[in-house]
Scaffold this motif. Sequence first.
Motif, PDB file in Angstrom:
ATOM      1  N   PRO A 117       4.189  -5.739   0.879  1.00  0.00           N
ATOM      2  CA  PRO A 117       2.926  -5.144   1.348  1.00  0.00           C
ATOM      3  C   PRO A 117       3.025  -4.743   2.822  1.00  0.00           C
ATOM      4  N   ILE A 118       2.377  -3.643   3.180  1.00  0.00           N
ATOM      5  CA  ILE A 118       2.416  -3.199   4.575  1.00  0.00           C
ATOM      6  C   ILE A 118       1.078  -3.470   5.266  1.00  0.00           C
ATOM      7  N   ASN A 119      -0.048  -3.032   4.706  1.00  0.00           N
ATOM      8  CA  ASN A 119      -1.394  -3.378   5.164  1.00  0.00           C
ATOM      9  C   ASN A 119      -1.566  -3.249   6.681  1.00  0.00           C
ATOM     10  N   ARG A 120      -1.407  -2.016   7.169  1.00  0.00           N
ATOM     11  CA  ARG A 120      -1.612  -1.720   8.582  1.00  0.00           C
ATOM     12  C   ARG A 120      -2.712  -0.683   8.719  1.00  0.00           C
ATOM     13  N   PRO A 121      -3.338  -0.591   9.889  1.00  0.00           N
ATOM     14  CA  PRO A 121      -4.418   0.396  10.046  1.00  0.00           C
ATOM     15  C   PRO A 121      -3.980   1.818   9.719  1.00  0.00           C
ATOM     16  N   ASP A 122      -2.744   2.192  10.139  1.00  0.00           N
ATOM     17  CA  ASP A 122      -2.286   3.553   9.854  1.00  0.00           C
ATOM     18  C   ASP A 122      -1.790   3.714   8.428  1.00  0.00           C
ATOM     19  N   PHE A 123      -1.330   2.610   7.813  1.00  0.00           N
ATOM     20  CA  PHE A 123      -0.871   2.641   6.424  1.00  0.00           C
ATOM     21  C   PHE A 123      -1.440   1.419   5.692  1.00  0.00           C
ATOM     22  N   PRO A 124      -2.631   1.539   5.125  1.00  0.00           N
ATOM     23  CA  PRO A 124      -3.256   0.395   4.452  1.00  0.00           C
ATOM     24  C   PRO A 124      -2.459  -0.120   3.249  1.00  0.00           C
ATOM     25  N   SER A 125      -1.619   0.738   2.665  1.00  0.00           N
ATOM     26  CA  SER A 125      -0.853   0.328   1.486  1.00  0.00           C
ATOM     27  C   SER A 125       0.458   1.106   1.441  1.00  0.00           C
ATOM     28  N   ASN A 126       1.339   0.682   0.531  1.00  0.00           N
ATOM     29  CA  ASN A 126       2.604   1.390   0.326  1.00  0.00           C
ATOM     30  C   ASN A 126       2.369   2.800  -0.219  1.00  0.00           C
ATOM     31  N   TRP A 127       1.253   2.984  -0.926  1.00  0.00           N
ATOM     32  CA  TRP A 127       0.908   4.328  -1.379  1.00  0.00           C
ATOM     33  C   TRP A 127       0.811   5.274  -0.185  1.00  0.00           C
ATOM     34  N   ASP A 128       0.054   4.829   0.825  1.00  0.00           N
ATOM     35  CA  ASP A 128      -0.172   5.674   2.003  1.00  0.00           C
ATOM     36  C   ASP A 128       1.142   5.991   2.708  1.00  0.00           C
ATOM     37  N   LEU A 129       2.000   4.975   2.854  1.00  0.00           N
ATOM     38  CA  LEU A 129       3.275   5.185   3.538  1.00  0.00           C
ATOM     39  C   LEU A 129       4.155   6.157   2.758  1.00  0.00           C
TER      40      LEU A 129
END
Length: 272
Positions: free
Chosen positions: A190-202
């Motif tokens: 899991p990444i869960n960061r403000p710029d990338f809330p999920s692996n989908w976003d990344l």
Amino acid sequence: MAKRSKRHGNHEEHMDESWLIPYADLLTLLLALFIVLFASSKMDAKKFDQMVRSFDVALNGGIGVFNQPSPVPLDPSLPQQTLHMGKEDDDRELTEEEKKLEEAFRKETEDLKKLQGRLEEYIEANNLQDKLQTQLTDEGLLITILDNALFDSGRADLKPEARKLAAEMAAMLVPHPKKVTVTGHTDNVPINRPDFPSNWDLSVKRSVNFLKVLLENSQLDPAKFSATGVGEYHPVASNATPEGRAKNRRVEVAILRDLTTPPKGVSAETKP
């Protein structure tokens, strides 16, 4: 004097199993009949011979009625037919339209192989064998780029050397005006960061950014390009190890064929 009881030995009654012998012979004869009927139809002689040998070993340990030469002659000078029971149209002559499709598929395969060759030369010249791979399939040419060749960890902006790779790849695509898809993949951490809330976003952002650099080449038609991200849901290796996760973090560029279905008897491995 009391009568002594007459003792009879306790003998277990056994079922008469002698009927099994003629029954087994009958089954063997029936099976031999089916083999003969099967042999009389149009078929692949090599497959038939292999099937007979398999029956032979399974039933008789290699000795018996099936331990005979194949009733279908194996002439190495003749092309072997594919086994299609009951499909008479498989032996018909190709129509002119089918011949044109077959030739077009072969030509398209030849063009994709040339593109693959140029990519392989670039990979070797830049020592990228451990970061880039190419594969020719019935769907098209697939280029797999590991994420560390394009991005820093957890980022979606291309490295300077990755921009050079994208520019080189774009130049190679110019003579091949086909549909191109760019797909981003991640591992399951899991990444869960403000710029990338999920692996989908990344995964989506990485594919879009790589696509944008490809399209900096004005000779490419943007209408033929698309980008998508699938997160961690299409792994090619186990996520249980660092090596497996590294393989799963990748971008795939697919140069798609115009002919989506190979003509009869033709595949990507068919030599032009």
